[in-house]
Design a protein around this motif. Structure first.
Motif, PDB file in Angstrom:
ATOM      1  N   ALA A 199     -30.015 -39.415  31.572  1.00  0.00           N
ATOM      2  CA  ALA A 199     -29.136 -38.658  30.674  1.00  0.00           C
ATOM      3  C   ALA A 199     -29.934 -38.135  29.476  1.00  0.00           C
ATOM      4  N   LEU A 200     -31.124 -37.619  29.771  1.00  0.00           N
ATOM      5  CA  LEU A 200     -32.019 -37.120  28.731  1.00  0.00           C
ATOM      6  C   LEU A 200     -31.887 -35.606  28.660  1.00  0.00           C
ATOM      7  N   THR A 201     -31.462 -35.098  27.494  1.00  0.00           N
ATOM      8  CA  THR A 201     -31.216 -33.672  27.329  1.00  0.00           C
ATOM      9  C   THR A 201     -31.808 -33.174  26.014  1.00  0.00           C
ATOM     10  N   LYS A 202     -32.029 -31.878  25.965  1.00  0.00           N
ATOM     11  CA  LYS A 202     -32.531 -31.276  24.736  1.00  0.00           C
ATOM     12  C   LYS A 202     -31.543 -31.490  23.592  1.00  0.00           C
ATOM     13  N   GLY A 203     -32.109 -31.622  22.393  1.00  0.00           N
ATOM     14  CA  GLY A 203     -31.272 -31.788  21.212  1.00  0.00           C
ATOM     15  C   GLY A 203     -31.067 -33.232  20.804  1.00  0.00           C
ATOM     16  N   GLN A 204     -31.376 -34.184  21.702  1.00  0.00           N
ATOM     17  CA  GLN A 204     -31.245 -35.588  21.322  1.00  0.00           C
ATOM     18  C   GLN A 204     -32.291 -35.937  20.271  1.00  0.00           C
TER      19      GLN A 204
END
Length: 285
Positions: free
Chosen positions: A85-90
């Motif tokens: 669940a790794l996404t940009k913006g984290q």
């Protein structure tokens, strides 16, 4: 007169107390001030740390912009990103690296994984995958890695063309996994030795490694059986290469090659394949 003496005594006692207080202040005052100063500094540091953490967790500077992967062969970056669940913006400071590694390890091809934060806004993922070396039937068809570990079920999309290891069933694996892995490792060692000889002599592709007690039998893609028995497999495989060369020079093909004579380890017995016209009769020896 007695009253006057008592009054003077009280004055003397008060003066002595004042002097004692002044002395205590002179002797203890610097230490007390240091404690107060240290307490104040600690409080300021804690407050500053809290404020710094709040800023780091909210600053756009530390928002994840890119994830790089290394070591991928069978697993894909899309699958691993979805698992973690790794996404940009984290926020990089808010990422739990240990949790990311544990979730990515759920991918059947991933053996080891190391996630590293690259400040200010990147993450790198180093993946070590299982290396498929053979297949095994454990109720269902499983893939064995280089350590003899059945790490995943075979699926149609795997596209694997590997030798099959037989002689270890699911019940035996469940009852004693360590012993089963040792037998798988022994089978893989023989398969590697066969492949090593194959590079030099180009023999038939290996189809099966059959473990029967301590005995090992190899089955080539053509169906030819090579019964190694037990003992030094490399020496026997070198002997096998010579036998095959001799058979080839004579235009013959073997159905079974025996290298398992315990009484005379150097002896070789060969069952020659029968011509089509003779398959209903006795085979030549």
């Amino acid at each position: 007169m007695a009253f006057g003496r008592n009054k003077n005594r009280r004055r003397q006692d008060a003066a002595q107390r004042n002097e004692a207080v002044k002395g205590a202040v002179r002797s203890k005052g610097p230490g007390v001030m240091k404690v107060l100063a240290l307490t104040l500094a600690t409080g300021l540091l804690v407050w500053g740390g809290v404020e710094l953490r709040r800023w780091a967790l909210q600053s756009p500077r530390f928002e994840l912009a890119a994830v790089s992967f290394s070591g991928l062969q069978r697993a894909s970056r899309v699958e691993l990103l979805r698992l973690a669940a790794l996404t940009k913006g984290q926020n990089l400071w808010a990422l739990d690296v240990g949790a990311l590694e544990r979730t990515m390890l759920q991918h059947p091809w991933v053996k080891k994984v190391e996630v590293s934060r690259r400040f200010p806004n990147r993450v790198s993922v180093a993946v070590t995958e299982h290396v498929p070396e053979a297949l095994a039937v454990l109720g269902e068809l499983y893939v064995l890695d280089e350590e003899g570990e059945p790490f995943k079920r075979v699926t149609p999309g795997d596209g694997l063309d590997l030798p099959l290891v037989t002689g270890v069933d699911r019940e035996g694996y469940v009852a004693d996994p360590d012993q089963a892995r040792q037998r798988f490792q022994a089978a893989l060692e023989v398969a590697r030795a066969y492949t090593k000889e194959a590079v030099a002599g180009k023999p038939e592709r290996l189809s099966e490694v059959r473990m029967e007690g301590r005995d090992v039998t190899l089955v080539a893609a053509s169906g030819q059986e090579v019964r190694l028995g037990e003992g030094d497999s490399e020496v026997k495989l070198q002997r096998l290469a010579r036998v095959r060369r001799e058979l080839g020079a004579r235009g013959l093909a073997a159905e079974i090659i025996h290298l398992d004579n315990r009484a005379r380890p150097g002896w070789v017995a060969v069952k020659i394949s029968s011509p089509v016209s003779e398959r209903n009769g006795s085979a030549k020896q």
